[in-house]
Design a protein around this motif. Structure first.
Motif, short mmCIF file in Angstrom:
data_model
loop_
_atom_site.label_atom_id
_atom_site.label_comp_id
_atom_site.label_asym_id
_atom_site.label_seq_id
_atom_site.Cartn_x
_atom_site.Cartn_y
_atom_site.Cartn_z
N PHE A 36 -2.59 -13.17 2.44
CA PHE A 36 -2.97 -12.77 1.07
C PHE A 36 -1.81 -12.01 0.47
CE2 PHE A 36 -4.54 -9.92 4.28
CZ PHE A 36 -3.91 -8.74 3.93
N ASP A 53 -0.40 -6.17 7.36
CA ASP A 53 -1.24 -5.85 6.20
C ASP A 53 -0.76 -4.50 5.67
OD1 ASP A 53 -3.23 -5.52 4.33
OD2 ASP A 53 -4.89 -5.55 5.78
N ILE A 54 -0.27 -4.49 4.45
CA ILE A 54 0.26 -3.25 3.88
C ILE A 54 -0.08 -3.19 2.40
CG2 ILE A 54 2.52 -4.35 3.43
CD1 ILE A 54 3.84 -1.61 3.91
N THR A 55 -0.33 -1.99 1.89
CA THR A 55 -0.48 -1.81 0.45
C THR A 55 0.44 -0.70 -0.01
OG1 THR A 55 -2.84 -2.33 0.64
CG2 THR A 55 -2.09 -1.40 -1.45
N ASP A 61 -0.86 -5.56 -2.26
CA ASP A 61 -1.48 -5.52 -0.92
C ASP A 61 -1.23 -6.89 -0.30
OD1 ASP A 61 -3.08 -5.49 1.32
OD2 ASP A 61 -4.89 -4.85 0.29
N GLU A 116 -1.94 1.76 2.22
CA GLU A 116 -2.39 1.18 3.49
C GLU A 116 -1.27 1.05 4.50
OE1 GLU A 116 -3.64 -2.95 3.22
OE2 GLU A 116 -4.72 -2.78 5.14
N GLU A 147 -6.61 2.59 4.82
CA GLU A 147 -6.31 2.17 3.45
C GLU A 147 -7.29 2.72 2.43
OE1 GLU A 147 -7.05 -2.06 2.65
OE2 GLU A 147 -7.43 -2.36 4.78
ZN ZN Z 1 -4.29 -4.86 2.82
#
Ligand code: ZN
Ligand code: ZN
Ligand code: ZN
Length: 374
Positions: A202, A243-245, A232, A350, A336
């Motif tokens: 995503f 997975d990072i925001t 994100d 996140e 997050e």
């Molecule tokens: Zn995320």
């Protein structure tokens, strides 16, 4: 070609995992374990089943070799581990459900993977109506949840690759103003692949008031100067997920946004610091929520603090009120928290964190600040 096939582990890893699963089956009195699409199957065999209408099913008995029931045309994709499973390939005119039913005909207790198509389960239920069915997550989940050192290193590599994209965002290398959210999302996706991910899972890009929707779908909205942009993103790299925001602000942020972001940053750091071995999942959620609530934003933090991560982007353990499970060394999860003011703006911060005996280990090290881009 599916790049995931090239990440098979040594046979001994799969032998160990299946042996541990069978030990757990014995402890829980499960006669047969049935795994179809989903990640329990590659975890135990190295094989990723395509989510086809044709049945693929790993049948694990409480003792002895497992059997992988598979469409004949898929068989060439299977890396064989003869000490872990035997292959039972079916032809187009065979009845694969009957093959599985035959393999499990003496089983009174059957555990079934979460992602099996309902269609196959319904047909199996009809073939063995007196068996007791349960969820395989109770058998395989506890093992998958505790990451080994090599799994943690895989999460670190995926996290570092995502960090490199976040660094590009922070340094203004990803053009924002004048582009649509969808264009920036495509740009970030390309960069995730460029940095070594096999698949993008995503890439949420949400500008201004759109950032108030946590799972906003990036669209035709043009990004303008003077607003916050929430990004994100994550993917899968050598079978493990990132997975990072991070948020950036285009031009000088308002006092209101700066104050809210300071609260968010404090909440996220407090939650990471609380993620010690032995702490409950709900206490890690509470550590973030308390800071946000005390600052008056409690009603705007509308989701759990985090989710487990590994071969799947979302898996156990969930960092949520009501989850009294204690963290073990090797549990990997996101932290997050977010603040979402409907119709105006939103923000989330996140990182992926692994609980270790030496304290919480972050997979994401890139700056946590609200970076202002001119
Ligand atoms: Zn995320
Ligand atoms: Zn999500
Ligand atoms: Zn996440």
């Amino acid at each position: 070609m599916n790049s995931r096939e090239s990440h098979a582990l040594p046979t001994r890893i799969y032998e160990e995992r299946v042996a541990r699963v069978q030990k757990e089956m014995k402890a829980q009195n499960i006669d047969a374990l049935l795994l179809s699409v989903g990640h329990d199957l590659p975890y135990l065999t190295g094989y990723h089943a395509m989510p086809l209408e044709r049945l693929t099913m790993l049948v694990v008995p409480q003792e002895g070799l497992a059997t992988l029931v598979i469409p004949r045309l898929e068989a060439p994709r299977v890396a064989l581990h003869p000490t872990v499973f035997t292959l039972a390939a079916w032809n187009e005119t065979d009845n694969p459900v009957a093959m599985v039913a035959q393999l499990t005909k003496d089983a009174r207790t059957v555990s079934v993977g979460d992602q099996m198509w309902a269609r196959f389960l319904v047909e199996l239920l009809a073939s063995a109506p007196s068996a007791h069915y349960s969820r395989a997550v109770d058998v395989v989940g506890p093992l998958r949840k505790v990451k080994t050192q090599s799994e943690i290193e895989a999460l670190q590599r995926a996290g570092a690759a995502a960090d490199r994209v976040a660094t590009q965002l922070h340094s203004g290398l990803i053009p924002l103003v004048g582009r649509t959210e969808a264009q920036v999302s495509a740009d970030i996706s390309a960069r995730l692949l460029e940095e070594g991910h096999d698949v993008v899972n995503f890439a949420i890009v949400a500008a201004g008031e759109n950032a108030a929707s946590p799972h906003h779908h990036p669209g035709a909205r043009v990004i303008r100067d003077g607003e916050i942009v929430l990004c994100d993103f994550g993917g899968t790299m050598a079978d493990y997920c990132s997975d990072i925001t991070r948020c950036v602000h285009l031009g000088t942020p308002s006092q209101e946004i700066l104050e809210a972001y300071a609260v968010l940053q404090e909440a996220q750091a407090a939650s990471v610091a609380s993620a010690q071995v032995g702490a409950t999942c709900e206490s890690v959620d509470e550590a973030a929520r308390r800071v946000i609530t005390e600052a008056g934003f409690g009603e705007y933090f509308v989701h759990r603090t985090g989710h487990g991560i590994g071969m799947e982007a979302h898996e156990d353990p969930y960092i949520v009120a009501g989850n009294t499970e204690a963290l073990l060394a090797g549990h990997a999860f996101s932290i997050e928290p977010g603040i979402y003011i409907p119709g105006r703006f939103g923000m989330r911060l996140e990182d992926i964190v692994v609980a270790t005996d030496q304290g919480p280990l972050a997979m994401n090290l890139v700056s946590h600040d609200l970076v202002v881009l001119a």
